[in-house]
Design an enzyme around this catalytic site. Structure first.
Site, PDB file in Angstrom:
ATOM      1  N   CYS A   1       5.440  12.712  -1.031  1.00 57.27           N
ATOM      2  CA  CYS A   1       5.461  12.481   0.419  1.00 57.27           C
ATOM      3  C   CYS A   1       6.789  12.919   1.023  1.00 57.27           C
ATOM      4  CB  CYS A   1       5.209  11.006   0.709  1.00 57.27           C
ATOM      5  SG  CYS A   1       6.274   9.906  -0.244  1.00 57.27           S
TER       6      CYS A   1
ATOM      7  N   ALA B   1       0.838  -1.205   0.000  1.00 56.29           N
ATOM      8  CA  ALA B   1       0.000   0.000   0.000  1.00 56.29           C
ATOM      9  C   ALA B   1       0.866   1.245   0.000  1.00 56.29           C
ATOM     10  CB  ALA B   1      -0.909   0.006   1.224  1.00 56.29           C
ATOM     11  N   THR B   2       0.682   2.073  -1.009  1.00 57.53           N
ATOM     12  CA  THR B   2       1.354   3.371  -1.060  1.00 57.53           C
ATOM     13  C   THR B   2       0.263   4.419  -0.919  1.00 57.53           C
ATOM     14  OG1 THR B   2       2.921   2.389  -2.615  1.00 57.53           O
ATOM     15  CG2 THR B   2       2.978   4.780  -2.390  1.00 57.53           C
ATOM     16  N   GLY B   3       0.215   5.084   0.222  1.00 66.71           N
ATOM     17  CA  GLY B   3      -0.868   6.050   0.437  1.00 66.71           C
ATOM     18  C   GLY B   3      -0.895   6.548   1.867  1.00 66.71           C
ATOM     19  N   GLY B   4      -2.037   7.018   2.282  1.00 65.04           N
ATOM     20  CA  GLY B   4      -2.180   7.599   3.624  1.00 65.04           C
ATOM     21  C   GLY B   4      -2.359   6.542   4.709  1.00 65.04           C
TER      22      GLY B   4
END
Ligand code: NAD
Length: 469
Positions: free
Chosen positions: A275, A221-224
């Site tokens: 990021c 998972a690449t995200g918040g």
């Protein structure tokens, strides 16, 4: 041979050619170049493709990696995906998307990343090799939609895996286009179909199904924070590349002119969505005015007056205190325009002096509004930077010539990336040494991911032979 027999033979051959054509047409019709209407079909196809990939050689895998690089670096393709990414997500800036997509294609390591270990002795030979997981489910962010697909595809296929992407619904069109483009090029190069796949209509529901399907062996998972937490609670192996809020410290020993330019360059890159981008500055009082002046010389617009600053903040944030989606990844000129102030196109960043507890210091905003906190000394700056980083341990930047304080900041913040005397993007290989990645896995510790991050270590033992010393 009589005429009748010849006629029968010709008929037979024609029938065979015809049926072959029908099969080919059906096959072609079935070829969706990695796009599927249901998640189950996508997983099925991805699993099939991975089995085929497993039996191809390393040279073939490297060839597929090179095909991905070449396809993305084709001028027309590169421009198209960069343009569409900005148009569809309304995030970031075209020129910087070009740089980021090129970086992902050129500097993501391929199969050379998979270095085998050998242990030999009186008991023979043992090999430890990086082997595939199988089907990987990769969730990608709106902020780097195409960069992450390029970067993850290269790393994961180099590792012998196939990848099923779950893009953000707001980036579905450009993700579909890229997945199709890459599959087409791969198939033309002789690769199995569907090394890269996605469901045509990505949704939270489809992501849930992907996460729970046992055929998907690894989740990335690449995200918040919400999606990282979700994959880490899935009960299967997961890699989490989560949010950051990178602080910058500038002390009195720094080259202030260079620091100012580097900070503006890094903070304004792709309108501050990466990021790793500079999100707040802690500057020692004795150099703070100089720093601000040099930042202004390099395209920063200084907001002054408590009320004006509060009004600007109210414009771009929600009642809950987070960034308004409609302002994420917008340019400084756009934000100022909505605020009712016309500024020249040369303005890249809006700067403002605020106290250290300000919302803009403590929250990841992903827009080119950069708060500056004036501090008495470098130790206080490091202490405040630690607080503002929120324990993400993601990225930090420092401008200083004091080796002792540089080491102190590295130790205190414990970030995955620590950039010294350069813009933040040097940390992902743009103007700094080392490979690139768009999946920086701080929470799970893989760091700057590459092919080996997506592999299982396996051991192969041959007893009593092949130690040739
Ligand atoms: P986001 O968390 O809103 O979305 C990321 C992905 O997760 C999307 O595909 C989204 O559809 C999905 N998702 C989110 N919540 C979900 C849920 N509850 N269930 C199922 N799917 C869900 O993030 P974004 O706005 O697209 O991207 C920006 C964020 O990502 C920032 O916080 C940024 O710091 C972070 N980021 C981190 C890295 C890294 O390498 N560490 C790289 C890029 C972005």
């Amino acid at each position: 041979m009589d005429l009748k027999a010849i006629e029968q033979m010709v008929e037979q051959v024609l029938r065979e050619i015809q049926s072959e054509q029908i099969v080919n047409v059906t096959e072609q019709r079935k070829e969706g170049y990695g796009l599927f209407s249901t998640i189950d079909e996508a997983i099925e196809a991805s699993e099939k493709a991975q089995k085929k990939l497993l039996y191809t050689g390393m040279a073939d895998r490297q060839k597929y990696v090179d095909v991905i690089r070449k396809t993305v670096l084709n001028k027309e393709n590169l421009e198209l995906i960069s343009k569409l990414a900005v148009e569809e997500t309304e995030i970031g800036c075209y020129e910087h998307k070009l740089i980021k997509n090129r970086l992902a294609a050129e500097k993501t390591p391929g199969t050379e990343d998979l270095i085998s270990e050998a242990v030999t002795g009186d008991n023979g030979l043992t090999l430890i090799e990086y082997c595939p997981f199988g089907v990987i489910g990769a969730i990608t962010p709106t902020t780097n939609p195409t960069e992450t697909i390029i970067n993850n595809s290269i790393s994961m296929i180099a590792g012998g895996n196939t990848v099923l992407f779950s893009p953000h619904p707001r980036a579905k069109k450009v993700s579909r286009l890229l997945v199709k483009m890459l599959n087409k090029a791969l198939i033309e190069a002789g690769a199995p179909s569907n090394l890269i796949a996605m469901v045509e209509e990505p949704s939270l529901e489809n992501t849930e199904k992907m996460i729970s399907n046992p055929k998907v062996r690894l989740l990335v998972a690449t995200g918040g924070p919400s999606i990282v937490k979700k994959v880490l609670s899935s009960g299967k192996k997961a890699i989490g590349a989560g949010a950051g809020n990178p602080p910058v410290v500038v002390d009195e020993t720094a080259d202030i002119k260079k620091a100012a330019k580097d900070i503006v360059d890094g903070c304004s890159f792709d309108n501050n969505v990466p990021c790793i981008a500079e999100k707040e500055v802690f500057a020692v009082d004795s150099i703070c005015d100089h720093l601000i002046q040099y930042m202004k010389d390099n395209g920063a617009y200084l907001m002054t007056g408590k009320q004006q600053i509060e009004e600007l903040k109210a414009l771009v944030t929600t009642e809950k205190g987070g960034p308004k989606t409609s302002f994420v990844g917008k340019s400084a000129v756009y934000i100022m325009d909505k605020f009712g102030v016309k500024v020249p196109d040369s303005v890249r960043v809006i700067i403002m002096e605020v106290p250290k507890d300000d919302l803009f210091v403590q929250e990841e905003m992903m827009m080119p509004i950069l708060p500056i906190v004036r501090v008495s000394d470098v130790d206080t700056a490091i202490e405040y930077a630690y607080e503002a980083e929120q324990g993400n341990r993601h990225t930090a930047i420092m401008h200083s010539q004091n080796v002792e304080k540089l080491s102190k900041m590295a130790k205190v913040l414990e970030t995955t990336i620590f950039v010294k005397n350069a813009p933040s993007f040097a940390g992902i290989g743009a103007g700094g040494e080392g490979h690139t990645t768009f999946t920086i896995a701080g929470p799970t510790g893989e760091g700057l991911t590459s092919a080996r991050s997506f592999c299982r270590k396996r051991k192969c033992v041959l007893a009593d032979a092949f130690s040739i010393r």
